[in-house]
Write a protein that holds these residues in place. Structure first.
Motif, mmCIF file in Angstrom:
data_model
loop_
_atom_site.group_PDB
_atom_site.id
_atom_site.type_symbol
_atom_site.label_atom_id
_atom_site.label_comp_id
_atom_site.label_asym_id
_atom_site.label_seq_id
_atom_site.Cartn_x
_atom_site.Cartn_y
_atom_site.Cartn_z
ATOM 1 N N LEU A 74 0.838 -1.196 0.000
ATOM 2 C CA LEU A 74 0.000 0.000 0.000
ATOM 3 C C LEU A 74 0.875 1.249 0.000
ATOM 4 N N VAL A 75 0.471 2.243 -0.769
ATOM 5 C CA VAL A 75 1.107 3.552 -0.726
ATOM 6 C C VAL A 75 0.203 4.500 0.055
ATOM 7 N N ASN A 76 0.801 5.291 0.935
ATOM 8 C CA ASN A 76 0.062 6.294 1.697
ATOM 9 C C ASN A 76 0.120 7.607 0.931
ATOM 10 N N SER A 77 -1.037 8.154 0.570
ATOM 11 C CA SER A 77 -1.076 9.383 -0.221
ATOM 12 C C SER A 77 -0.441 10.568 0.512
ATOM 13 N N ASN A 78 -0.379 10.479 1.848
ATOM 14 C CA ASN A 78 0.248 11.539 2.629
ATOM 15 C C ASN A 78 1.747 11.339 2.799
ATOM 16 N N ALA A 79 2.249 10.220 2.335
ATOM 17 C CA ALA A 79 3.690 9.947 2.357
ATOM 18 C C ALA A 79 4.032 9.216 1.058
ATOM 19 N N PRO A 80 3.940 9.920 -0.086
ATOM 20 C CA PRO A 80 4.035 9.267 -1.397
ATOM 21 C C PRO A 80 5.401 8.666 -1.734
ATOM 22 N N ARG A 81 6.418 8.968 -0.951
ATOM 23 C CA ARG A 81 7.739 8.392 -1.200
ATOM 24 C C ARG A 81 7.957 7.095 -0.420
ATOM 25 N N GLU A 82 6.893 6.609 0.216
ATOM 26 C CA GLU A 82 7.000 5.396 1.017
ATOM 27 C C GLU A 82 5.854 4.442 0.701
ATOM 28 N N PHE A 83 6.048 3.166 1.008
ATOM 29 C CA PHE A 83 4.951 2.202 0.945
ATOM 30 C C PHE A 83 5.113 1.194 2.063
ATOM 31 N N VAL A 84 4.012 0.550 2.417
ATOM 32 C CA VAL A 84 4.038 -0.501 3.440
ATOM 33 C C VAL A 84 3.687 -1.828 2.788
ATOM 34 N N SER A 85 4.189 -2.898 3.383
ATOM 35 C CA SER A 85 3.902 -4.248 2.882
ATOM 36 C C SER A 85 3.713 -5.178 4.068
ATOM 37 N N CYS A 86 2.954 -6.258 3.841
ATOM 38 C CA CYS A 86 2.744 -7.248 4.902
ATOM 39 C C CYS A 86 3.008 -8.641 4.356
ATOM 40 N N SER A 87 3.254 -9.575 5.277
ATOM 41 C CA SER A 87 3.718 -10.895 4.848
ATOM 42 C C SER A 87 3.294 -11.968 5.845
ATOM 43 N N TRP A 88 3.450 -13.212 5.398
ATOM 44 C CA TRP A 88 3.264 -14.350 6.300
ATOM 45 C C TRP A 88 4.359 -14.391 7.363
ATOM 46 N N ASP A 89 5.406 -13.561 7.231
ATOM 47 C CA ASP A 89 6.463 -13.540 8.250
ATOM 48 C C ASP A 89 6.072 -12.718 9.477
ATOM 49 N N LYS A 90 4.800 -12.282 9.551
ATOM 50 C CA LYS A 90 4.225 -11.553 10.691
ATOM 51 C C LYS A 90 4.698 -10.110 10.791
ATOM 52 N N THR A 91 5.281 -9.565 9.720
ATOM 53 C CA THR A 91 5.767 -8.191 9.802
ATOM 54 C C THR A 91 5.034 -7.255 8.843
ATOM 55 N N ILE A 92 4.986 -5.989 9.258
ATOM 56 C CA ILE A 92 4.595 -4.881 8.387
ATOM 57 C C ILE A 92 5.854 -4.042 8.209
ATOM 58 N N ARG A 93 6.301 -3.887 6.986
ATOM 59 C CA ARG A 93 7.544 -3.151 6.728
ATOM 60 C C ARG A 93 7.244 -1.897 5.910
ATOM 61 N N THR A 94 7.929 -0.829 6.262
ATOM 62 C CA THR A 94 7.823 0.428 5.529
ATOM 63 C C THR A 94 9.100 0.628 4.725
ATOM 64 N N PHE A 95 8.943 0.890 3.429
ATOM 65 C CA PHE A 95 10.093 1.084 2.543
ATOM 66 C C PHE A 95 10.119 2.506 2.006
ATOM 67 N N ASN A 96 11.330 3.068 1.884
ATOM 68 C CA ASN A 96 11.523 4.324 1.174
ATOM 69 C C ASN A 96 11.668 3.999 -0.303
ATOM 70 N N ILE A 97 10.785 4.538 -1.120
ATOM 71 C CA ILE A 97 10.777 4.197 -2.539
ATOM 72 C C ILE A 97 12.037 4.694 -3.238
ATOM 73 N N VAL A 98 12.547 5.857 -2.837
ATOM 74 C CA VAL A 98 13.711 6.428 -3.496
ATOM 75 C C VAL A 98 14.978 5.633 -3.199
ATOM 76 N N SER A 99 15.228 5.359 -1.911
ATOM 77 C CA SER A 99 16.455 4.651 -1.532
ATOM 78 C C SER A 99 16.342 3.140 -1.681
ATOM 79 N N GLY A 100 15.100 2.632 -1.600
ATOM 80 C CA GLY A 100 14.891 1.191 -1.659
ATOM 81 C C GLY A 100 15.074 0.496 -0.329
ATOM 82 N N HIS A 101 15.343 1.272 0.737
ATOM 83 C CA HIS A 101 15.634 0.688 2.050
ATOM 84 C C HIS A 101 14.376 0.504 2.885
#
Length: 292
Positions: free
Chosen positions: A38-65
């Motif tokens: 998911l991309v947050n419209s209020n933070a367009p340079r970031e997105f969040v993802s979820c997984s079977w590994d039980k985590t929600i991770r936030t990534f910086n789209i520009v840096s890839g980190h």
């Protein structure tokens, strides 16, 4: 325009330009299958993802980190924003809770960031579908148990509950109060009216699983993908309680189609089980590009 895709244990960013998709970069860090991005419209340079590994991770789209990780008490099947990104809702695997979390877009180190403010209990199997209606402050949830629940996000209580004959694989909203739902096992398309508390199953027989659907409101079109390797375009009637197939287009890869993104009112992006894409013109029924 950019498109995010997820599968296996990573996410990928693509640029949509001149009628085709161009690969930009990939994002690693999850250790199991990624189920939602998911991309947050209020933070367009970031997105969040979820997984079977039980985590929600936030990534910086520009840096890839990966810049933030929240570990849940459950495996996570789905995500949805509420209050325009101020809260993040997760749909879980075992024990199948829906958790509403505070989301601090400015400070991921805040003790309030990721804090669970409500646990919604009512599902018996994985919750793959979450749909937030900001105007009504409501949440629709469903998944493998075939139960469709409408929740009030003001009180966090159930408002309505429907039970389908099989698990729900796809949902989309038509108009202000009607949801189209597709299920597996004696596959069907049903229309649920939340205002009148009624449901109608569309005429016709469907024998294969529908994995995703989108609605083009201005054209009264419902677009579905399924495991018969086709994209079907349906005409929805004015009462939003029935639909008939206008035409079907075979996947150019002859593979099961599993995901859909509406690029504009004329084009949809279709993804298959092996990570291939193609763009379909829903007016002409023609395939505009393919990406393997």
């Amino acid at each position: 325009k950019h498109v995010l895709s997820a599968g296996d244990d990573n996410c990928k960013l693509w640029k949509y330009k001149d009628g085709t998709l161009h690969f930009c970069k990939h994002f690693d860090n999850h250790t199991k299958t990624v189920n939602c991005v998911l991309v947050n419209s209020n933070a367009p340079r970031e997105f969040v993802s979820c997984s079977w590994d039980k985590t929600i991770r936030t990534f910086n789209i520009v840096s890839g980190h990966c810049i933030n990780t929240i570990t849940s008490s459950q495996t996570i099947a789905s995500l949805a924003w509420w209050k325009h990104g101020s809260y993040l809702i997760e749909g879980g695997g075992t024990p199948y809770y829906i958790l509403v979390r505070k989301w601090d877009k400015q400070d991921y180190t805040s003790c309030e960031h990721g804090k669970v403010i409500a646990s919604l209990k009512g599902h018996k199997l994985d919750v793959y579908i979450l749909h937030v209606d900001e105007s009504k402050q409501q949440l629709l949830s469903s998944g493998d148990d075939g139960i469709i629940i409408l929740w009030s996000l003001s009180s966090f209580q159930q408002v309505q509950k429907f039970e389908s004959p099989s698990y729900i694989t796809a949902i989309c909203k038509l108009g202000t109060s009607v949801y189209a739902c597709a299920g597996s096992y004696r596959t069907f398309i049903s229309f649920y009216n939340m205002e009148s508390n009624t449901s109608i199953t569309a005429t016709g027989a469907f024998y294969l699983t529908i994995y995703a659907m989108v609605h083009v409101d201005s054209k009264k079109l419902l677009i579905t993908v399924s495991d018969d390797a086709t994209v079907k375009v349906w005409k929805v009637n004015t009462n939003c309680n029935d639909c008939k197939v206008q035409f079907a287009v075979n996947s150019p890869f002859n593979t099961i189609c599993k995901s859909l993104v509406l690029l504009d009112e004329q084009r949809v992006l279709v993804g298959d089980e092996f990570g291939n894409f193609f763009i379909l013109d829903v007016d002409m029924g023609t395939i505009e590009c393919k990406v393997t």
